[in-house]
Design a protein around this motif. Structure first.
Motif, short mmCIF file in Angstrom:
data_model
loop_
_atom_site.label_atom_id
_atom_site.label_comp_id
_atom_site.label_asym_id
_atom_site.label_seq_id
_atom_site.Cartn_x
_atom_site.Cartn_y
_atom_site.Cartn_z
N GLU A 100 9.81 -1.00 -1.56
CA GLU A 100 8.40 -0.81 -1.17
C GLU A 100 7.80 -2.10 -0.59
OE1 GLU A 100 9.85 0.73 -3.53
OE2 GLU A 100 9.12 2.79 -3.51
N ILE A 136 6.60 -1.29 4.15
CA ILE A 136 5.36 -0.85 3.49
C ILE A 136 4.86 0.42 4.18
CG2 ILE A 136 3.01 -1.55 2.85
CD1 ILE A 136 4.21 -4.52 3.24
N ASN A 170 1.87 3.39 3.96
CA ASN A 170 0.54 3.58 3.35
C ASN A 170 0.37 5.00 2.80
OD1 ASN A 170 -0.21 5.28 5.46
ND2 ASN A 170 -1.28 3.67 6.60
N ASN A 171 -0.81 5.28 2.27
CA ASN A 171 -1.06 6.57 1.61
C ASN A 171 -0.95 7.76 2.58
OD1 ASN A 171 -1.49 5.31 -0.75
ND2 ASN A 171 -3.74 5.24 -0.56
N ARG A 172 -1.11 7.47 3.86
CA ARG A 172 -1.00 8.51 4.88
C ARG A 172 0.46 8.79 5.23
NH1 ARG A 172 -1.87 9.70 10.10
NH2 ARG A 172 -1.20 7.72 10.95
N TYR A 223 2.90 0.33 7.74
CA TYR A 223 1.78 -0.55 7.35
C TYR A 223 0.89 -1.05 8.49
CZ TYR A 223 -0.32 -4.66 5.00
OH TYR A 223 -1.17 -5.60 4.49
N HIS A 224 1.44 -1.83 9.43
CA HIS A 224 0.56 -2.43 10.45
C HIS A 224 0.17 -1.45 11.54
CE1 HIS A 224 2.53 -6.02 8.70
NE2 HIS A 224 1.33 -6.56 8.86
N ASN A 235 0.06 1.80 11.40
CA ASN A 235 -0.59 3.01 10.89
C ASN A 235 -0.12 4.25 11.65
OD1 ASN A 235 -2.24 4.73 9.42
ND2 ASN A 235 -4.00 4.42 10.78
N HIS A 268 -4.96 0.38 13.42
CA HIS A 268 -5.09 -0.51 12.27
C HIS A 268 -5.08 -1.92 12.82
CE1 HIS A 268 -3.24 -2.48 8.48
NE2 HIS A 268 -4.54 -2.33 8.30
#
Ligand code: R1P
Ligand code: URA
Length: 291
Positions: free
Chosen positions: A6, A10, A12-14, A18-19, A21, A56
């Motif tokens: 993790e 990374i 995300n919740n979606r 990470y960067h 999105n 993002h």
């Protein structure tokens, strides 16, 4: 298969990386990168339809279609530190399974085309003309963190460049990577071809003096004078070597296109750089839609 932790990849919740999105299904296999987030809409306004817009930080993406061709346009911001993020995350989106967190058995190859601006280093490459980079030659240090693979010709160019500029030791060691031949071959007519030097800054690293003195004020003239066989340095900017270096190691087809906005030999700047960039966008989309 090794599971990627993790902390390393990374999500995300979606379910998005990470960067950028972005979720895997939100990215097309043909990708245009632009430095300026505002340039994303200048590209996507030419799409027949836009299926999604994502953002993002400075990473804005629009995915849509021109005819049957699905294309994503992604802003990278400035510099190869950002390119490290964008190229690794674009690759993760197609080549890592986000559920099992393992590298897929069948790897996908993306076509990644940068549409950017650049400074010409040759008197005969004027402002408002276009350059397709045969090579990215980095003095920005990024690829020195990765195990590099080079062919013999690239190593010879690099050796000649290092001897010519004496750029070793104190400053970052130069590195080199070529364009994706499969995509470069479509960008011939209307493009100058040459080596693009990628710098870690716009001012000192590109020989611009405002108030600070430079350690090597002759550096820019050495770039202009460099020759290796038919190769010469056409221009410099701040992303190409990172895109070519990381893109090639990951197996993608990469090409960097630049609208020349400054000519550093003639000390000229474009009178309408927006028009030059618009022309390059239209020309590039026309070629990508057909291939
Ligand atoms: C500097 O002004 C920026 O312009 C060039 C350089 O590479 C750097 O990112 O490219 P973009 O116009 O694509 O941002
Ligand atoms: N972008 C650069 O990095 N340098 C220039 O001279 C123009 C655009």
């Amino acid at each position: 298969m090794n599971r990627i932790a993790e902390s390393e990849l990374i999500i995300n919740n979606r379910g998005a990386v990470y960067h950028l999105n972005l979720r895997p299904e939100e990215l097309a296999n043909t990708i245009i990168t632009v430095g300026d987030p505002d340039r994303v809409q200048e590209v996507s306004k030419h799409f027949d339809n836009i299926e999604g817009k994502y953002q993002h930080r400075e990473f804005v993406t629009h995915t849509g279609r021109i005819g049957q061709k699905r294309i994503s346009v992604v802003s990278t911001g400035i510099g190869t530190d950002n390119i490290d993020i964008v190229l690794n995350e674009l690759d993760a989106l197609v080549n890592i399974d986000f559920t099992s967190r393992t590298v897929k058995k069948e790897l996908s190859k993306l076509t990644i085309v940068r549409i950017g601006t650049s400074g010409s280093l040759q008197a005969d490459i004027p402002v408002d003309s276009f350059v397709a980079s045969t090579h990215g030659l980095g003095v920005d240090n990024l690829l020195n963190f990765y195990r590099q693979e080079n062919n013999d010709e690239d190593l010879h160019i690099l050796k000649a460049f290092t001897a010519h500029t004496q750029l070793t030791g104190g400053m970052a060691a130069p590195y080199i990577a070529g364009a994706g031949a499969a995509v470069l071959k479509h960008f011939v007519e209307g493009f100058h071809h040459g080596i693009t030097v990628t710098c870690p800054g716009f001012y000192g690293p590109q020989g611009r003096v405002l108030r600070l003195g430079l350690i090597n004020p002759d550096f820019i003239d050495l770039l202009t004078a460099f020759r290796f066989g038919n190769h010469r340095i056409t221009n410099f900017e701040m992303e190409t070597s990172g895109i070519y270096g990381i893109g090639k190691l990951l197996g993608h087809h990469c090409l960097s296109l630049s609208a020349i906005v400054a000519n550093r030999v003639k000390k000229e700047f474009s009178k309408d750089s927006a028009a030059a960039i618009e022309q390059l966008i239209v020309k590039t989309l026309g070629i990508l839609a057909m291939n």
